[in-house]
Design a protein around this motif. Structure first.
Motif, PDB file in Angstrom:
ATOM      1  N   ARG A  68      11.448  23.909 -15.034  1.00 48.75           N
ATOM      2  CA  ARG A  68      10.589  22.727 -15.105  1.00 48.75           C
ATOM      3  C   ARG A  68       9.596  22.807 -16.259  1.00 48.75           C
ATOM      4  O   ARG A  68       8.702  21.957 -16.378  1.00 48.75           O
ATOM      5  CB  ARG A  68       9.839  22.553 -13.783  1.00 48.75           C
ATOM      6  CG  ARG A  68      10.768  22.314 -12.611  1.00 48.75           C
ATOM      7  CD  ARG A  68      10.052  22.407 -11.269  1.00 48.75           C
ATOM      8  NE  ARG A  68      11.006  22.240 -10.183  1.00 48.75           N
ATOM      9  CZ  ARG A  68      11.358  21.060  -9.670  1.00 48.75           C
ATOM     10  NH1 ARG A  68      10.805  19.964 -10.136  1.00 48.75           N
ATOM     11  NH2 ARG A  68      12.246  20.977  -8.694  1.00 48.75           N
ATOM     12  N   ASN A  69       9.707  23.846 -17.090  1.00 47.92           N
ATOM     13  CA  ASN A  69       8.816  24.056 -18.237  1.00 47.92           C
ATOM     14  C   ASN A  69       7.357  24.165 -17.815  1.00 47.92           C
ATOM     15  O   ASN A  69       6.440  23.731 -18.529  1.00 47.92           O
ATOM     16  CB  ASN A  69       8.977  22.928 -19.261  1.00 47.92           C
ATOM     17  CG  ASN A  69      10.357  22.917 -19.891  1.00 47.92           C
ATOM     18  OD1 ASN A  69      10.894  23.966 -20.252  1.00 47.92           O
ATOM     19  ND2 ASN A  69      10.945  21.739 -20.006  1.00 47.92           N
ATOM     20  N   ALA A  70       7.140  24.749 -16.660  1.00 54.17           N
ATOM     21  CA  ALA A  70       5.784  24.993 -16.178  1.00 54.17           C
ATOM     22  C   ALA A  70       5.330  26.370 -16.652  1.00 54.17           C
ATOM     23  O   ALA A  70       6.155  27.253 -16.907  1.00 54.17           O
ATOM     24  CB  ALA A  70       5.746  24.924 -14.649  1.00 54.17           C
ATOM     25  N   PRO A  71       4.017  26.580 -16.788  1.00 54.95           N
ATOM     26  CA  PRO A  71       3.532  27.920 -17.137  1.00 54.95           C
ATOM     27  C   PRO A  71       3.906  28.919 -16.053  1.00 54.95           C
ATOM     28  O   PRO A  71       4.016  28.575 -14.871  1.00 54.95           O
ATOM     29  CB  PRO A  71       2.023  27.731 -17.245  1.00 54.95           C
ATOM     30  CG  PRO A  71       1.716  26.475 -16.502  1.00 54.95           C
ATOM     31  CD  PRO A  71       2.913  25.612 -16.626  1.00 54.95           C
ATOM     32  N   ALA A  72       4.100  30.165 -16.466  1.00 56.10           N
ATOM     33  CA  ALA A  72       4.506  31.206 -15.515  1.00 56.10           C
ATOM     34  C   ALA A  72       3.380  31.500 -14.538  1.00 56.10           C
ATOM     35  O   ALA A  72       2.232  31.687 -14.951  1.00 56.10           O
ATOM     36  CB  ALA A  72       4.877  32.481 -16.274  1.00 56.10           C
ATOM     37  N   PRO A  73       3.667  31.538 -13.252  1.00 55.50           N
ATOM     38  CA  PRO A  73       2.632  31.920 -12.292  1.00 55.50           C
ATOM     39  C   PRO A  73       2.251  33.378 -12.451  1.00 55.50           C
ATOM     40  O   PRO A  73       3.052  34.194 -12.926  1.00 55.50           O
ATOM     41  CB  PRO A  73       3.289  31.656 -10.932  1.00 55.50           C
ATOM     42  CG  PRO A  73       4.756  31.707 -11.192  1.00 55.50           C
ATOM     43  CD  PRO A  73       4.949  31.235 -12.599  1.00 55.50           C
ATOM     44  N   THR A  74       1.035  33.697 -12.081  1.00 59.62           N
ATOM     45  CA  THR A  74       0.632  35.099 -12.066  1.00 59.62           C
ATOM     46  C   THR A  74       1.437  35.850 -11.018  1.00 59.62           C
ATOM     47  O   THR A  74       1.939  36.950 -11.271  1.00 59.62           O
ATOM     48  CB  THR A  74      -0.867  35.221 -11.729  1.00 59.62           C
ATOM     49  OG1 THR A  74      -1.614  34.443 -12.667  1.00 59.62           O
ATOM     50  CG2 THR A  74      -1.325  36.668 -11.769  1.00 59.62           C
ATOM     51  N   LEU A  75       1.580  35.227  -9.876  1.00 61.67           N
ATOM     52  CA  LEU A  75       2.151  35.895  -8.718  1.00 61.67           C
ATOM     53  C   LEU A  75       2.941  34.884  -7.894  1.00 61.67           C
ATOM     54  O   LEU A  75       2.510  33.756  -7.705  1.00 61.67           O
ATOM     55  CB  LEU A  75       0.999  36.461  -7.873  1.00 61.67           C
ATOM     56  CG  LEU A  75       1.276  37.420  -6.724  1.00 61.67           C
ATOM     57  CD1 LEU A  75       1.840  38.732  -7.250  1.00 61.67           C
ATOM     58  CD2 LEU A  75      -0.026  37.688  -5.958  1.00 61.67           C
ATOM     59  N   THR A  76       4.142  35.284  -7.449  1.00 62.08           N
ATOM     60  CA  THR A  76       4.885  34.480  -6.485  1.00 62.08           C
ATOM     61  C   THR A  76       5.087  35.307  -5.221  1.00 62.08           C
ATOM     62  O   THR A  76       5.365  36.504  -5.276  1.00 62.08           O
ATOM     63  CB  THR A  76       6.258  34.033  -7.028  1.00 62.08           C
ATOM     64  OG1 THR A  76       7.018  35.178  -7.441  1.00 62.08           O
ATOM     65  CG2 THR A  76       6.102  33.090  -8.203  1.00 62.08           C
ATOM     66  N   ILE A  77       4.907  34.646  -4.081  1.00 59.84           N
ATOM     67  CA  ILE A  77       5.036  35.297  -2.778  1.00 59.84           C
ATOM     68  C   ILE A  77       6.081  34.505  -1.998  1.00 59.84           C
ATOM     69  O   ILE A  77       5.826  33.369  -1.598  1.00 59.84           O
ATOM     70  CB  ILE A  77       3.685  35.302  -2.032  1.00 59.84           C
ATOM     71  CG1 ILE A  77       2.560  35.748  -2.978  1.00 59.84           C
ATOM     72  CG2 ILE A  77       3.737  36.198  -0.806  1.00 59.84           C
ATOM     73  CD1 ILE A  77       1.170  35.414  -2.469  1.00 59.84           C
ATOM     74  N   THR A  78       7.243  35.097  -1.806  1.00 59.73           N
ATOM     75  CA  THR A  78       8.409  34.355  -1.347  1.00 59.73           C
ATOM     76  C   THR A  78       8.827  34.749   0.066  1.00 59.73           C
ATOM     77  O   THR A  78       8.821  35.936   0.424  1.00 59.73           O
ATOM     78  CB  THR A  78       9.593  34.586  -2.309  1.00 59.73           C
ATOM     79  OG1 THR A  78       9.172  34.290  -3.649  1.00 59.73           O
ATOM     80  CG2 THR A  78      10.788  33.720  -1.943  1.00 59.73           C
TER      81      THR A  78
END
Length: 306
Positions: A68-78
């Motif tokens: 989606r061309n969004a900035p990279a998140p610092t952290l993902t919690i899945t």
């Protein structure tokens, strides 16, 4: 790379966060030492937002931000069962959400938050109070961007044309703070003229009004935030609005020369109507005082002129 991000997450936790091990039973509040063991935890402090958090409820949520061309998140919690995730963006400088904070930067932050939510197609119903706790072993954790974000850096990759006041979601994230402040202050500017109450009475009125607006949110703000907004507005209006100053303002803006120009402009220079007389305008009604009091104060002002 995960440890520095977790250390930052834990360092920025509130002293007494909300937490839950099962959302079906709601949330509780406890010291950080207890809350940090829970499955879900409050990740921002009451009056300072160190993280922009988003709830993305779809398979592949932890990775499709790139598509989606969004900035990279610092952290993902899945969630390992369904692939749904919380995406957290760590801010270099916290956003102050307390009422003594300035509204302009808060609105800018709300615009960035809203534009990023749209970019990620994140859940608009997410309250932002708690997130999946990255310290809990159940979730799958990934760190994508170790550097801390500024709002300007995030804005560089977003469309803020859709982030003006009308587009900011009033019931989402920082939009609630902006909406509550704006609605209460606009009401207060007029309401204070009705009797010019003493401060304590006026503070109570502002609090009741802001509380009523707050209840319109799907996820209301904390009670302390509501009272803070009310107190800030009550103090400012009490200091900057007074009966005598307002009467002077009305008298000065209702002199015949100014009213004549307004009348000509509104009528296009056509047939003159006597719309400028005080009997027609009835400024004492707008002020909220009697006709006799209005003229008495006006005459007193003339008599005091040198």
């Amino acid at each position: 790379m995960t440890k520095p991000a977790l250390d930052l997450f834990n360092e920025r936790l509130p002293h007494k966060p909300y937490f839950s091990d099962d959302l079906h039973f709601g949330v509780r509040i406890a010291g950080k030492e207890r809350a940090i063991l829970a499955k879900y935890i409050q990740f921002n402090q009451p009056h300072a937002m160190f993280w922009l958090g988003f709830d993305v409820d779809r398979l592949g949520a932890a990775i499709d931000w790139s598509d989606r061309n969004a900035p990279a998140p610092t952290l993902t919690i899945t969630n390992p069962e369904n692939g749904h995730a919380h995406l957290l963006y760590a801010l270099k400088t916290s956003i102050r959400t307390a009422p003594d904070g300035k509204m302009k930067p808060l609105k800018y932050a709300a615009a960035v938050e809203n534009a990023l939510r749209k970019k990620l197609d994140a859940d608009v119903g997410y309250s932002g109070l708690i997130c999946k706790n990255p310290n809990h072993g159940y979730w799958k954790i990934a760190v994508w961007q170790p550097e801390l974000y500024t709002l300007d850096w995030l804005a560089d990759s977003l469309d803020l044309n859709a982030a003006n006041d009308k587009e900011i979601v009033a019931d989402y994230g920082l939009g609630r703070n902006c909406t509550l402040f704006d609605k209460t202050r606009k009401w207060a500017y007029r309401a204070i003229r009705q009797g010019w109450p003493e401060y304590e009475q006026w503070l109570q009125a502002c609090y009741e009004r802001s509380s009523a607006y707050n209840l319109q949110f799907a996820m209301p703000l904390d009670e302390s935030e509501v009272f803070g907004v009310a107190r800030s507005i009550a103090k400012w209006t009490s200091k900057n609005f007074s009966e005598s100053d307002f009467i002077k303002y009305v008298v000065n803006t209702h002199i015949s020369s100014i009213q004549s120009k307004r009348g000509k402009k509104s009528k296009g220079g056509g047939r003159k109507l006597n719309v400028n007389s005080e009997s027609q305008k009835k400024p004492w009604i707008e002020i909220g005082i009697s006709r006799s009091t209005y003229y008495r104060k006006k005459n007193d002002g003339k008599n005091n002129q040198v």
